[in-house]
Design a protein around this motif. Sequence first.
Motif, PDB file in Angstrom:
ATOM      1  N   TYR A 135       9.120 -16.676  -1.438  1.00  0.00           N
ATOM      2  CA  TYR A 135       9.512 -17.736  -1.962  1.00  0.00           C
ATOM      3  C   TYR A 135       8.659 -18.720  -2.086  1.00  0.00           C
ATOM      4  CZ  TYR A 135      13.655 -16.575   0.440  1.00  0.00           C
ATOM      5  OH  TYR A 135      15.000 -16.071   0.945  1.00  0.00           O
ATOM      6  N   GLY A 136       8.519 -19.665  -3.155  1.00  0.00           N
ATOM      7  CA  GLY A 136       7.563 -20.437  -3.972  1.00  0.00           C
ATOM      8  C   GLY A 136       7.364 -21.784  -3.032  1.00  0.00           C
ATOM      9  N   GLU A 137       6.534 -22.601  -3.509  1.00  0.00           N
ATOM     10  CA  GLU A 137       6.274 -23.871  -3.003  1.00  0.00           C
ATOM     11  C   GLU A 137       7.281 -24.856  -2.773  1.00  0.00           C
ATOM     12  OE1 GLU A 137       3.446 -25.731  -6.200  1.00  0.00           O
ATOM     13  OE2 GLU A 137       2.662 -24.899  -4.511  1.00  0.00           O
ATOM     14  N   ASP A 138       8.140 -24.776  -4.041  1.00  0.00           N
ATOM     15  CA  ASP A 138       9.266 -25.823  -3.945  1.00  0.00           C
ATOM     16  C   ASP A 138      10.296 -25.461  -5.146  1.00  0.00           C
ATOM     17  OD1 ASP A 138       8.127 -26.634  -6.568  1.00  0.00           O
ATOM     18  OD2 ASP A 138       6.664 -27.903  -5.574  1.00  0.00           O
ATOM     19  N   ALA A 139      11.261 -26.358  -5.273  1.00  0.00           N
ATOM     20  CA  ALA A 139      12.260 -26.000  -5.982  1.00  0.00           C
ATOM     21  C   ALA A 139      12.033 -25.767  -7.420  1.00  0.00           C
ATOM     22  CB  ALA A 139      13.379 -26.970  -6.161  1.00  0.00           C
ATOM     23  N   GLU A 140      10.895 -26.401  -8.000  1.00  0.00           N
ATOM     24  CA  GLU A 140      10.352 -26.169  -9.360  1.00  0.00           C
ATOM     25  C   GLU A 140       9.760 -25.033  -9.450  1.00  0.00           C
ATOM     26  OE1 GLU A 140       8.046 -29.777 -10.795  1.00  0.00           O
ATOM     27  OE2 GLU A 140      10.188 -30.645 -11.252  1.00  0.00           O
ATOM     28  N   HIS A 141       9.038 -24.463  -8.307  1.00  0.00           N
ATOM     29  CA  HIS A 141       8.248 -23.323  -8.557  1.00  0.00           C
ATOM     30  C   HIS A 141       8.829 -22.297  -7.284  1.00  0.00           C
ATOM     31  CE1 HIS A 141       5.798 -26.582  -9.790  1.00  0.00           C
ATOM     32  NE2 HIS A 141       5.275 -25.733 -10.571  1.00  0.00           N
ATOM     33  N   PRO A 142      10.083 -21.845  -7.431  1.00  0.00           N
ATOM     34  CA  PRO A 142      10.725 -21.259  -6.265  1.00  0.00           C
ATOM     35  C   PRO A 142      10.463 -19.710  -6.261  1.00  0.00           C
ATOM     36  CG  PRO A 142      12.351 -21.074  -8.312  1.00  0.00           C
ATOM     37  CD  PRO A 142      10.773 -21.749  -8.687  1.00  0.00           C
ATOM     38  N   MET A 143       9.429 -19.101  -6.918  1.00  0.00           N
ATOM     39  CA  MET A 143       8.928 -17.794  -6.570  1.00  0.00           C
ATOM     40  C   MET A 143       7.372 -17.557  -6.543  1.00  0.00           C
ATOM     41  SD  MET A 143      10.427 -16.215 -10.307  1.00  0.00           S
ATOM     42  CE  MET A 143      12.060 -17.216  -9.952  1.00  0.00           C
ATOM     43  N   SER A 144       7.090 -16.885  -5.771  1.00  0.00           N
ATOM     44  CA  SER A 144       5.875 -16.642  -5.453  1.00  0.00           C
ATOM     45  C   SER A 144       5.525 -15.068  -4.969  1.00  0.00           C
ATOM     46  CB  SER A 144       5.093 -17.385  -4.648  1.00  0.00           C
ATOM     47  OG  SER A 144       3.762 -17.409  -4.589  1.00  0.00           O
ATOM     48  N   PHE A 145       4.178 -14.610  -4.571  1.00  0.00           N
ATOM     49  CA  PHE A 145       3.986 -13.578  -3.926  1.00  0.00           C
ATOM     50  C   PHE A 145       3.526 -13.841  -2.743  1.00  0.00           C
ATOM     51  CE2 PHE A 145       3.468 -12.306  -8.426  1.00  0.00           C
ATOM     52  CZ  PHE A 145       3.961 -11.076  -8.738  1.00  0.00           C
ATOM     53  N   THR A 146       3.813 -12.779  -1.535  1.00  0.00           N
ATOM     54  CA  THR A 146       2.911 -12.765  -0.429  1.00  0.00           C
ATOM     55  C   THR A 146       1.530 -12.538  -0.260  1.00  0.00           C
ATOM     56  OG1 THR A 146       3.235 -10.252  -0.373  1.00  0.00           O
ATOM     57  CG2 THR A 146       5.176 -11.815   0.539  1.00  0.00           C
ATOM     58  N   GLU A 147       0.868 -12.531   0.800  1.00  0.00           N
ATOM     59  CA  GLU A 147      -0.296 -12.217   0.898  1.00  0.00           C
ATOM     60  C   GLU A 147      -0.244 -10.532   0.826  1.00  0.00           C
ATOM     61  OE1 GLU A 147      -0.167 -11.445   5.872  1.00  0.00           O
ATOM     62  OE2 GLU A 147      -1.339 -13.321   4.975  1.00  0.00           O
ATOM     63  N   ALA A 148      -1.606 -10.176   0.639  1.00  0.00           N
ATOM     64  CA  ALA A 148      -1.830  -8.680   0.516  1.00  0.00           C
ATOM     65  C   ALA A 148      -1.733  -7.799   1.579  1.00  0.00           C
ATOM     66  CB  ALA A 148      -3.029  -8.440  -0.118  1.00  0.00           C
ATOM     67  N   PHE A 149      -0.719  -6.928   1.553  1.00  0.00           N
ATOM     68  CA  PHE A 149      -0.610  -5.857   2.780  1.00  0.00           C
ATOM     69  C   PHE A 149      -0.995  -4.693   2.500  1.00  0.00           C
ATOM     70  CE2 PHE A 149       3.397  -8.656   2.800  1.00  0.00           C
ATOM     71  CZ  PHE A 149       3.386  -9.205   4.001  1.00  0.00           C
ATOM     72  N   ARG A 150      -1.330  -4.027   3.574  1.00  0.00           N
ATOM     73  CA  ARG A 150      -2.054  -2.545   3.386  1.00  0.00           C
ATOM     74  C   ARG A 150      -1.324  -1.581   4.271  1.00  0.00           C
ATOM     75  NH1 ARG A 150      -8.655  -2.645   3.801  1.00  0.00           N
ATOM     76  NH2 ARG A 150      -8.079  -3.337   1.693  1.00  0.00           N
ATOM     77  N   VAL A 151      -1.076  -0.543   3.777  1.00  0.00           N
ATOM     78  CA  VAL A 151      -0.627   0.721   4.313  1.00  0.00           C
ATOM     79  C   VAL A 151      -1.646   1.811   4.394  1.00  0.00           C
ATOM     80  CG1 VAL A 151       1.178   2.464   4.618  1.00  0.00           C
ATOM     81  CG2 VAL A 151       1.739   0.210   3.648  1.00  0.00           C
ATOM     82  N   GLU A 152      -2.406   2.220   5.623  1.00  0.00           N
ATOM     83  CA  GLU A 152      -3.342   3.134   5.518  1.00  0.00           C
ATOM     84  C   GLU A 152      -3.018   4.570   5.606  1.00  0.00           C
ATOM     85  OE1 GLU A 152      -6.400   2.185   5.382  1.00  0.00           O
ATOM     86  OE2 GLU A 152      -6.573   0.418   6.061  1.00  0.00           O
ATOM     87  N   SER A 153      -1.793   4.962   6.056  1.00  0.00           N
ATOM     88  CA  SER A 153      -1.337   6.390   6.541  1.00  0.00           C
ATOM     89  C   SER A 153      -0.395   6.681   5.136  1.00  0.00           C
ATOM     90  CB  SER A 153      -0.438   6.665   7.483  1.00  0.00           C
ATOM     91  OG  SER A 153       0.617   5.543   7.536  1.00  0.00           O
ATOM     92  N   PRO A 154      -0.465   8.228   4.894  1.00  0.00           N
ATOM     93  CA  PRO A 154       0.251   8.506   3.785  1.00  0.00           C
ATOM     94  C   PRO A 154       1.783   8.113   3.639  1.00  0.00           C
ATOM     95  CG  PRO A 154      -1.068  10.241   4.813  1.00  0.00           C
ATOM     96  CD  PRO A 154      -1.066   9.115   5.557  1.00  0.00           C
ATOM     97  N   THR A 155       2.193   7.945   2.727  1.00  0.00           N
ATOM     98  CA  THR A 155       3.743   7.692   2.535  1.00  0.00           C
ATOM     99  C   THR A 155       4.183   8.652   1.181  1.00  0.00           C
ATOM    100  OG1 THR A 155       3.370   5.862   1.009  1.00  0.00           O
ATOM    101  CG2 THR A 155       3.464   5.321   3.333  1.00  0.00           C
ATOM    102  N   GLU A 156       5.467   8.522   1.228  1.00  0.00           N
ATOM    103  CA  GLU A 156       6.384   9.445   0.203  1.00  0.00           C
ATOM    104  C   GLU A 156       7.001   8.609  -0.796  1.00  0.00           C
ATOM    105  OE1 GLU A 156       6.894  13.369  -0.763  1.00  0.00           O
ATOM    106  OE2 GLU A 156       6.434  12.836   1.184  1.00  0.00           O
ATOM    107  N   LEU A 157       6.377   8.803  -2.292  1.00  0.00           N
ATOM    108  CA  LEU A 157       6.780   8.225  -3.335  1.00  0.00           C
ATOM    109  C   LEU A 157       8.341   8.246  -3.541  1.00  0.00           C
ATOM    110  CD1 LEU A 157       6.349   7.092  -6.060  1.00  0.00           C
ATOM    111  CD2 LEU A 157       6.579   9.201  -6.938  1.00  0.00           C
ATOM    112  N   ARG A 158       8.844   6.945  -3.450  1.00  0.00           N
ATOM    113  CA  ARG A 158      10.405   6.840  -3.974  1.00  0.00           C
ATOM    114  C   ARG A 158      10.645   6.838  -5.506  1.00  0.00           C
ATOM    115  NH1 ARG A 158      14.812   5.457  -0.609  1.00  0.00           N
ATOM    116  NH2 ARG A 158      15.342   3.966  -2.141  1.00  0.00           N
ATOM    117  N   HIS A 159      10.019   5.691  -5.872  1.00  0.00           N
ATOM    118  CA  HIS A 159      10.141   5.427  -7.377  1.00  0.00           C
ATOM    119  C   HIS A 159       8.895   4.466  -7.660  1.00  0.00           C
ATOM    120  CE1 HIS A 159      14.134   7.097  -7.764  1.00  0.00           C
ATOM    121  NE2 HIS A 159      14.658   6.037  -6.680  1.00  0.00           N
ATOM    122  N   ALA A 160       8.488   4.537  -8.806  1.00  0.00           N
ATOM    123  CA  ALA A 160       7.359   3.825  -9.514  1.00  0.00           C
ATOM    124  C   ALA A 160       7.472   3.658 -10.997  1.00  0.00           C
ATOM    125  CB  ALA A 160       5.956   4.058  -8.826  1.00  0.00           C
TER     126      ALA A 160
END
Length: 304
Positions: free
Chosen positions: A90-115
């Motif tokens: 969610y963004g900061e207000d109704a005029e800017h309703p979308m944003s991005f999260t902070e960065a996340f990190r996954v250290e262990s291997p994961t199986e690709l679904r789609h990209a």
Amino acid sequence: MSNGADSTALRQPTFPLKAPGTAVIHAGPQQNPRIVSVPTRCTEHVIELSEGTDLFAALERSLTDFSVSGIMAEFVSGQFGHTDYVHPAYGEDAEHPMSFTEAFRVESPTELRHASATIGFREDTPFCHIHASWTAADGDTRGGHLLPGTLAGPSGLTIRLFALPDARLLSEVDPETGFSAFAPTPTSSETPASPGAVVSRVRPGEILDEAALDICRNAGFESAEVTASLGSTTGAVFTDGTASWPAVEFTLLSGTVTDGQSTAPQIALSGEVVDVAGEVSSGTLKPQANPVAVTFELFVRRTD
């Protein structure tokens, strides 16, 4: 492992939420045309990335390897070994309703679904945009917008590339949305004699399936497949469910356009999306119900 699963840590909305599929009018000046397309020839290649390969560096290097200025890509199989990512927020207000999260990190291997990925240039430097989903060893499924530092996992990654000799893909800040977005420009003043594909940038508010049809009609394609495409819509409206407004990111968009030049065309699209909680859902898209949120990098290949 920080993987974005704790929704209480995510920004919560400070404005009324709308129904999935409700168009968003951005604060910046509207840009035209609403769909920017470049017809192009297309050559298909498959690359194999071994364990530990830097995903961004390998994809960006492919521009030189295949002597083009634009590539669309779909991931076929494999694993991620280390993943850095963000997902819609969610963004900061109704005029800017979308944003991005902070960065996340996954250290262990994961199986690709789609990209899916767009590979081109930002400020004359190779740059790529990747949306992906994966499944962890515990069965948890997540996804988002990948960041540099992401690596191929123990089984590597197999990726199909569509090299586009007649299109240069450029990422620039969009005045309308305030976000960076890829758009195609032709590499020559002459349109190729027999383009087998069209690469497009679709702007906010355009309906995704209608955009695919318009692109095919303008290119003279009677039938085409949609593949190797990524972007965002204002939530997702499937034939059997929804994903929440104001934005989801597509890790996969696939489908067909048939009878494209007729008065009764058929458009069938399905996709997988990541929402503001980092959760993954998929299904058949409901016709005329999914407006673009920020941008969509849409790739169609002629099949007639």
